[in-house]
Design a protein around this motif. Sequence first.
Motif, short mmCIF file in Angstrom:
data_model
loop_
_atom_site.label_atom_id
_atom_site.label_comp_id
_atom_site.label_asym_id
_atom_site.label_seq_id
_atom_site.Cartn_x
_atom_site.Cartn_y
_atom_site.Cartn_z
N PRO A 196 27.55 32.56 51.16
CA PRO A 196 27.81 31.36 51.97
C PRO A 196 29.23 31.27 52.52
N VAL A 197 30.22 31.86 51.84
CA VAL A 197 31.59 31.77 52.37
C VAL A 197 31.69 32.48 53.74
N LEU A 198 30.89 33.52 53.93
CA LEU A 198 30.94 34.25 55.21
C LEU A 198 30.30 33.45 56.34
N ALA A 199 29.50 32.46 56.01
CA ALA A 199 28.81 31.67 57.03
C ALA A 199 29.54 30.35 57.33
N GLY A 200 30.62 30.08 56.61
CA GLY A 200 31.32 28.81 56.77
C GLY A 200 32.45 28.90 57.78
N VAL A 201 32.98 27.73 58.16
CA VAL A 201 34.15 27.66 59.05
C VAL A 201 35.39 27.54 58.17
N ALA A 202 36.34 28.46 58.38
CA ALA A 202 37.54 28.50 57.53
C ALA A 202 38.54 27.43 57.96
N GLU A 203 39.42 27.07 57.01
CA GLU A 203 40.42 26.02 57.23
C GLU A 203 41.75 26.63 57.70
N PRO A 204 42.49 25.89 58.53
CA PRO A 204 43.81 26.38 58.94
C PRO A 204 44.74 26.59 57.74
N VAL A 205 45.62 27.58 57.87
CA VAL A 205 46.68 27.79 56.89
C VAL A 205 47.78 26.75 57.15
N VAL A 206 48.22 26.09 56.09
CA VAL A 206 49.29 25.10 56.26
C VAL A 206 50.53 25.43 55.42
N ARG A 207 50.39 26.28 54.41
CA ARG A 207 51.54 26.62 53.55
C ARG A 207 51.84 28.11 53.66
N PHE A 208 53.08 28.41 54.03
CA PHE A 208 53.53 29.81 54.16
C PHE A 208 54.40 30.13 52.96
N ASP A 209 53.73 30.39 51.84
CA ASP A 209 54.41 30.47 50.55
C ASP A 209 54.06 31.78 49.84
N ASP A 210 54.49 31.90 48.59
CA ASP A 210 54.22 33.12 47.82
C ASP A 210 52.72 33.37 47.65
N GLU A 211 51.97 32.30 47.53
CA GLU A 211 50.52 32.45 47.36
C GLU A 211 49.91 33.10 48.60
N LEU A 212 50.39 32.69 49.77
CA LEU A 212 49.87 33.28 51.02
C LEU A 212 50.28 34.75 51.10
N ARG A 213 51.52 35.05 50.73
CA ARG A 213 51.99 36.45 50.78
C ARG A 213 51.18 37.32 49.82
N ALA A 214 50.84 36.78 48.65
CA ALA A 214 50.03 37.54 47.69
C ALA A 214 48.62 37.78 48.25
N LEU A 215 48.08 36.77 48.92
CA LEU A 215 46.76 36.92 49.53
C LEU A 215 46.77 38.03 50.58
N VAL A 216 47.80 38.02 51.43
CA VAL A 216 47.89 39.04 52.48
C VAL A 216 48.03 40.43 51.86
N ALA A 217 48.81 40.54 50.79
CA ALA A 217 48.96 41.84 50.12
C ALA A 217 47.62 42.32 49.58
N ASP A 218 46.86 41.40 48.97
CA ASP A 218 45.53 41.77 48.48
C ASP A 218 44.62 42.20 49.62
N MET A 219 44.74 41.52 50.76
CA MET A 219 43.89 41.88 51.90
C MET A 219 44.22 43.28 52.41
N PHE A 220 45.52 43.62 52.48
CA PHE A 220 45.87 44.98 52.92
C PHE A 220 45.40 46.03 51.91
N ASP A 221 45.54 45.72 50.62
CA ASP A 221 45.05 46.66 49.60
C ASP A 221 43.55 46.87 49.75
N THR A 222 42.83 45.79 49.97
CA THR A 222 41.37 45.87 50.06
C THR A 222 40.95 46.62 51.32
N MET A 223 41.61 46.30 52.45
CA MET A 223 41.28 46.98 53.71
C MET A 223 41.53 48.49 53.58
N ALA A 224 42.65 48.85 52.95
CA ALA A 224 42.96 50.27 52.80
C ALA A 224 41.94 50.96 51.90
N ALA A 225 41.55 50.30 50.82
CA ALA A 225 40.60 50.90 49.89
C ALA A 225 39.25 51.14 50.55
#
Length: 179
Positions: free
Chosen positions: A12-41
């Motif tokens: 269901p998460v793939l079928a939903g409408v995502a929310e705008p990003v409002v906080r540009f913090d360490d949590e967001l940077r960690a998420l982006v790092a995980d996304m690059f790791d996952t995309m590369a894998a």
Amino acid sequence: MAVKEVLRMGHPVLAGVAEPVVRFDDELRALVADMFDTMAACKGAGLAAPQIGVPLRLVIFEVEANPRYPDAGDVPQTILINPELEPLGDDRLESWEGCLSLPGMRGLVPRYARLRYRGLDLAGQPFEREVEGFHAIVVQHECDHLDGVLYPQRIRDLRDFGFEQALFPRLSSGAEPDQ
Ligand code: NI
């Protein structure tokens, strides 16, 4: 930093409408790092945050020139947050898209050939680009994920959808990397 599970079509998460990003913090940077790791894998060309279960308007993509994908060209490493897409003209391109959320499958999808996109980078700074060709295709595919749209919904004729090994029996993969 971690490789995350990529959700598959039907979640269901793939079928939903995502929310705008409002906080540009360490949590967001960690998420982006995980996304690059996952995309590369997964050897993907792009990834949207909802594909790893995070319903935020954030996509990444990167394609280095690769002889396996001669039509794909070069797409710079990009982090695109809260994107807006504006087609430039009515020209369309069709290509055999694949998606990490539908492993092993390909579909022939029409996309705008040229567009301008705007969004924020990881520091929250706005940027925009005018792009065409495979770069334009990747951006449209990834941003569709933010609105709950997977590429099969864009296929004009479902006969142009199937398993990669059946569609392209003499190739080890389709024309371009999965997104
Ligand atoms: Ni995808």
